[in-house]
Design a protein around this motif. Sequence first.
Motif, PDB file in Angstrom:
ATOM      1  N   ASP A  44       0.825  -1.213   0.000  1.00 19.23           N
ATOM      2  CA  ASP A  44       0.000   0.000   0.000  1.00 19.23           C
ATOM      3  C   ASP A  44       0.857   1.259   0.000  1.00 19.23           C
ATOM      4  OD1 ASP A  44      -2.380  -1.375  -0.083  1.00 19.23           O
ATOM      5  OD2 ASP A  44      -2.558  -1.488   2.102  1.00 19.23           O
ATOM      6  N   VAL A  45       1.984   1.216   0.700  1.00 21.97           N
ATOM      7  CA  VAL A  45       2.896   2.361   0.711  1.00 21.97           C
ATOM      8  C   VAL A  45       3.463   2.579  -0.688  1.00 21.97           C
ATOM      9  CG1 VAL A  45       5.048   3.273   1.651  1.00 21.97           C
ATOM     10  CG2 VAL A  45       3.459   2.015   3.128  1.00 21.97           C
ATOM     11  N   PHE A  46       3.807   1.476  -1.363  1.00 22.28           N
ATOM     12  CA  PHE A  46       4.312   1.561  -2.729  1.00 22.28           C
ATOM     13  C   PHE A  46       3.269   2.147  -3.681  1.00 22.28           C
ATOM     14  CE2 PHE A  46       3.925  -0.695  -6.810  1.00 22.28           C
ATOM     15  CZ  PHE A  46       5.063  -0.241  -7.458  1.00 22.28           C
ATOM     16  N   TRP A  47       2.030   1.711  -3.560  1.00 28.00           N
ATOM     17  CA  TRP A  47       0.986   2.055  -4.524  1.00 28.00           C
ATOM     18  C   TRP A  47       0.397   3.443  -4.298  1.00 28.00           C
ATOM     19  CZ3 TRP A  47      -0.578   1.179  -9.145  1.00 28.00           C
ATOM     20  CH2 TRP A  47      -1.882   1.477  -9.542  1.00 28.00           C
ATOM     21  N   ALA A  48       0.469   3.958  -3.086  1.00 28.89           N
ATOM     22  CA  ALA A  48      -0.217   5.216  -2.749  1.00 28.89           C
ATOM     23  C   ALA A  48       0.111   6.360  -3.712  1.00 28.89           C
ATOM     24  CB  ALA A  48       0.096   5.616  -1.302  1.00 28.89           C
ATOM     25  N   PRO A  49       1.382   6.601  -4.081  1.00 28.25           N
ATOM     26  CA  PRO A  49       1.660   7.730  -4.980  1.00 28.25           C
ATOM     27  C   PRO A  49       1.072   7.561  -6.376  1.00 28.25           C
ATOM     28  CG  PRO A  49       3.655   7.003  -3.850  1.00 28.25           C
ATOM     29  CD  PRO A  49       2.618   5.954  -3.615  1.00 28.25           C
ATOM     30  N   TYR A  50       0.730   6.317  -6.756  1.00 31.51           N
ATOM     31  CA  TYR A  50       0.220   6.061  -8.098  1.00 31.51           C
ATOM     32  C   TYR A  50      -1.311   6.054  -8.167  1.00 31.51           C
ATOM     33  CZ  TYR A  50       4.978   4.430  -9.025  1.00 31.51           C
ATOM     34  OH  TYR A  50       6.340   4.344  -9.158  1.00 31.51           O
ATOM     35  N   GLN A  51      -1.989   6.015  -7.026  1.00 28.05           N
ATOM     36  CA  GLN A  51      -3.422   5.765  -7.019  1.00 28.05           C
ATOM     37  C   GLN A  51      -4.199   6.800  -7.831  1.00 28.05           C
ATOM     38  OE1 GLN A  51      -5.308   3.172  -5.836  1.00 28.05           O
ATOM     39  NE2 GLN A  51      -6.984   4.261  -6.844  1.00 28.05           N
ATOM     40  N   SER A  52      -4.013   8.079  -7.535  1.00 23.94           N
ATOM     41  CA  SER A  52      -4.783   9.096  -8.253  1.00 23.94           C
ATOM     42  C   SER A  52      -4.371   9.159  -9.719  1.00 23.94           C
ATOM     43  CB  SER A  52      -4.617  10.460  -7.591  1.00 23.94           C
ATOM     44  OG  SER A  52      -3.262  10.857  -7.626  1.00 23.94           O
ATOM     45  N   ASN A  53      -3.094   8.904  -9.977  1.00 24.47           N
ATOM     46  CA  ASN A  53      -2.611   8.843 -11.352  1.00 24.47           C
ATOM     47  C   ASN A  53      -3.362   7.748 -12.112  1.00 24.47           C
ATOM     48  OD1 ASN A  53      -1.069   9.303 -13.612  1.00 24.47           O
ATOM     49  ND2 ASN A  53       0.880   9.125 -12.562  1.00 24.47           N
ATOM     50  N   PHE A  54      -3.534   6.594 -11.490  1.00 18.29           N
ATOM     51  CA  PHE A  54      -4.227   5.485 -12.132  1.00 18.29           C
ATOM     52  C   PHE A  54      -5.707   5.800 -12.342  1.00 18.29           C
ATOM     53  CE2 PHE A  54      -6.672   1.455 -11.416  1.00 18.29           C
ATOM     54  CZ  PHE A  54      -6.494   0.954 -12.694  1.00 18.29           C
ATOM     55  N   GLU A  55      -6.329   6.484 -11.391  1.00 16.50           N
ATOM     56  CA  GLU A  55      -7.735   6.832 -11.550  1.00 16.50           C
ATOM     57  C   GLU A  55      -7.947   7.718 -12.771  1.00 16.50           C
ATOM     58  OE1 GLU A  55      -8.713   8.568  -7.816  1.00 16.50           O
ATOM     59  OE2 GLU A  55      -8.693   6.655  -6.735  1.00 16.50           O
ATOM     60  N   ARG A  56      -7.042   8.655 -12.997  1.00 15.13           N
ATOM     61  CA  ARG A  56      -7.125   9.480 -14.199  1.00 15.13           C
ATOM     62  C   ARG A  56      -6.812   8.665 -15.442  1.00 15.13           C
ATOM     63  NH1 ARG A  56      -3.261  12.664 -14.552  1.00 15.13           N
ATOM     64  NH2 ARG A  56      -4.175  13.879 -16.230  1.00 15.13           N
ATOM     65  N   TYR A  57      -5.878   7.751 -15.306  1.00 14.99           N
ATOM     66  CA  TYR A  57      -5.493   6.910 -16.440  1.00 14.99           C
ATOM     67  C   TYR A  57      -6.676   6.079 -16.924  1.00 14.99           C
ATOM     68  CZ  TYR A  57      -2.775   3.496 -19.119  1.00 14.99           C
ATOM     69  OH  TYR A  57      -2.270   2.701 -20.116  1.00 14.99           O
ATOM     70  N   GLN A  58      -7.487   5.577 -16.002  1.00 12.62           N
ATOM     71  CA  GLN A  58      -8.653   4.782 -16.387  1.00 12.62           C
ATOM     72  C   GLN A  58      -9.615   5.565 -17.267  1.00 12.62           C
ATOM     73  OE1 GLN A  58      -9.400   3.495 -12.098  1.00 12.62           O
ATOM     74  NE2 GLN A  58     -10.157   1.727 -13.217  1.00 12.62           N
ATOM     75  N   GLN A  59      -9.636   6.877 -17.101  1.00 13.03           N
ATOM     76  CA  GLN A  59     -10.561   7.710 -17.861  1.00 13.03           C
ATOM     77  C   GLN A  59      -9.935   8.254 -19.139  1.00 13.03           C
ATOM     78  OE1 GLN A  59     -11.903  10.714 -15.095  1.00 13.03           O
ATOM     79  NE2 GLN A  59     -12.160   9.209 -13.472  1.00 13.03           N
ATOM     80  N   SER A  60      -8.699   7.870 -19.416  1.00 17.83           N
ATOM     81  CA  SER A  60      -8.006   8.364 -20.608  1.00 17.83           C
ATOM     82  C   SER A  60      -8.305   7.455 -21.793  1.00 17.83           C
ATOM     83  CB  SER A  60      -6.499   8.427 -20.339  1.00 17.83           C
ATOM     84  OG  SER A  60      -5.966   7.127 -20.189  1.00 17.83           O
ATOM     85  N   ASP A  61      -7.565   7.650 -22.881  1.00 19.20           N
ATOM     86  CA  ASP A  61      -7.820   6.912 -24.117  1.00 19.20           C
ATOM     87  C   ASP A  61      -6.964   5.657 -24.239  1.00 19.20           C
ATOM     88  OD1 ASP A  61      -5.378   8.084 -24.411  1.00 19.20           O
ATOM     89  OD2 ASP A  61      -5.719   8.786 -26.458  1.00 19.20           O
ATOM     90  N   TRP A  62      -6.639   5.023 -23.132  1.00 17.44           N
ATOM     91  CA  TRP A  62      -5.714   3.892 -23.166  1.00 17.44           C
ATOM     92  C   TRP A  62      -6.208   2.746 -24.051  1.00 17.44           C
ATOM     93  CZ3 TRP A  62      -7.232  -0.941 -21.615  1.00 17.44           C
ATOM     94  CH2 TRP A  62      -8.390  -1.023 -20.842  1.00 17.44           C
ATOM     95  N   GLN A  63      -7.530   2.595 -24.187  1.00 18.26           N
ATOM     96  CA  GLN A  63      -8.070   1.476 -24.971  1.00 18.26           C
ATOM     97  C   GLN A  63      -7.816   1.634 -26.467  1.00 18.26           C
ATOM     98  OE1 GLN A  63     -12.011   1.862 -22.992  1.00 18.26           O
ATOM     99  NE2 GLN A  63     -11.914  -0.348 -22.809  1.00 18.26           N
ATOM    100  N   SER A  64      -7.572   2.858 -26.910  1.00 17.11           N
ATOM    101  CA  SER A  64      -7.390   3.092 -28.342  1.00 17.11           C
ATOM    102  C   SER A  64      -5.921   3.178 -28.743  1.00 17.11           C
ATOM    103  CB  SER A  64      -8.102   4.386 -28.750  1.00 17.11           C
ATOM    104  OG  SER A  64      -7.536   5.497 -28.083  1.00 17.11           O
TER     105      SER A  64
END
Length: 678
Positions: A44-64
């Motif tokens: 959890d300590v490792f992942w914490a700095p990436y969490q909000s970054n990942f939430e935005r990433y999910q809403q990006s155009d990664w599928q295309s």
Amino acid sequence: MNYPKYCPSSLLVCIILAGLLFFFPSSVGAQSLPCGTEVSPSYDVFWAPYQSNFERYQQSDWQSRTPDVIRVHFIQFTNSDGTGGLSRMELQSALDVVNIRFAPANMRFEMCEPSYIASAALADFQENTDEAEAFLYKKPKVLNVFVPDSVFTINNLSICGYAYFPDAPKEGVFISRHCMLNGSTLAHELGHYFNLFHTHGRTNFGTTDEKVDGSNCGEAGDLICDTPADPNLLTDMVDSSCLYIGTSTDVNGDPYQPDPRNIMSYAPKQCHDFFSVEQSARMRFAMEFLRLNLVLNDDQICADPSPSACLTVTSAEDFGPGTLRSAMACANRRPGPDTIRFQVNASSIKVDFALPPFMDDSTVLEGFNLQRNTPMVIDADQVAGDNGSLFRVMGNQIEIREIHIEEHVPASQYRFSQGAIHVMDGASDFLLQAIHINAAHTAVLLEDGTGRMVGCQLEGNRYGLRYKEGSSAIELSESSILCTEFSPIDFENASPDQVKDLPAPPVIAQVGGESISGTAIPGARVDLFENVTDACAGAPCQGKYLASTMANSEGFWEFQNLSQLVSTYTTTASVSQGGRVSSSNFSSCVSGQAAGSLSLYPVPVASAELFLEITDAPGTLEVQILDLLGKQVFTQVYEMNSSYLKQKLELGENFSAGVYIVRVQLADRLISRKITVQ
């Protein structure tokens, strides 16, 4: 019988679990606990700095996005005589199935030439004794999959396989040969490698803490909300049609409704055939941000990626082959000096997430776009905030040249411990040259690195150069720092006294006519700046670079015949200490122009506008401009209501290219200057 990896410390619990597996087999065949992957307590300590970054990433155009290629190196351990093991065709067949499963994540796996290691000891793989030796056969820059005949954990429990999560200091995937071709285990363990938990959560043999109603789906279970809560499908919970027939309920008494088809579940292997959309996003995010060592370019080979293939930026996209992100990851994988260059048919690149750090020593980023013949512009307005610094310098002798960074500003709140360029602890001998950073919270953050800034322009930032506590002063030469709100050179959680090797600023002793002089540390280089704050009142000094000189052996320095006189000045001193140069903070600013001094700019004149600045007692000011034949082509009278006047002269259309004389009459004083009009 196969037993779960890493059973609880109580042997009785292990025996009970084994008994459950024996007496309650799945209706589609007896199943052992298939996976030995464990989650670190510090995850959890490792992942914490990436969490909000990942939430935005999910809403990006990664599928295309274009599928990225990951090279896979299989290390097959065989009998001592070389017999046994899977053939190259069988390994490719297993990889073909994986590519079908990972296609929705735009990830594609290609096989390097596999390695066959004749070792009966490693073929009968014991994690606690054999892993270190197995790692000797790894290849850099690729995904290494080890394939012994069998895999036993440190508790001597037989499992199908295990993998290391991205936070682990080790890296690799181990899969028993007998499980390689079942269509499930390889994809399952790669899911762990790319940051997926089991659908029932982090445990191998317990049940989930996720509620059926999904109210805690983001904090419990597998942390993914499009996979239903799963009680752990170890025992007789799935029928021959892969339908859930269990009766377990969650803490609210709601019956579970898991999906046995999910690859990360413990349903029978023949049921597994898909990753969810959020699982696919999480794996691709891990590939792009957490697995920077992997080969991501289609045109690279397993053994040695070609510099021409991976270090030239040809795409203005943020992700995929030919991008800046991919080139930086490539440079990190290649030991030794590398130069990243731009050949992009675009003037700017919009970057939405922090770029890979510069980790490999002697990496150079040449920001000049060879296709457009202009410096490349990086639009970074979405990177800051929770997402971090744009460029992070971690290696030694990293150079970043001729690049423009725009708007690295947090979206929600200011983050002090990040910058458009962040020099990390331990980096040394970096060079930032001819860089323009505009509208960032902190342009350059110095954690503890040493190096130089040459010919840079930090303009319109909240902070320009920011030292963290205990950091080392760097060399600042010919660089302008023009901030909008706070100090151009600032000290986070520190005072100037806490910055190592920070020399004292010079003293400006005298300003008169067209010269300025003062004292500094003997032998120091003195840089002169125009202070851009209002007459030095109530604001920190900051400067637009004008010129440089050297202090003599007694510490005296002087600038003479300055080409442009300004209203206020400031200076810095750069001193050689211990084999490297450190620069001071800006000095206190000093009023510039002496009585009657005159400044005209821009010179040469390239448009129909010329600015005049003059300092004297209030009175009537007459300005005339004559051509070289003495013909008057401009005249205007101004009233000076204070001792300082800045006036724009509208030259109009009467001026052709050539040389002119500007005459300024103030009371009994006549001041003349020569100007050139282009």
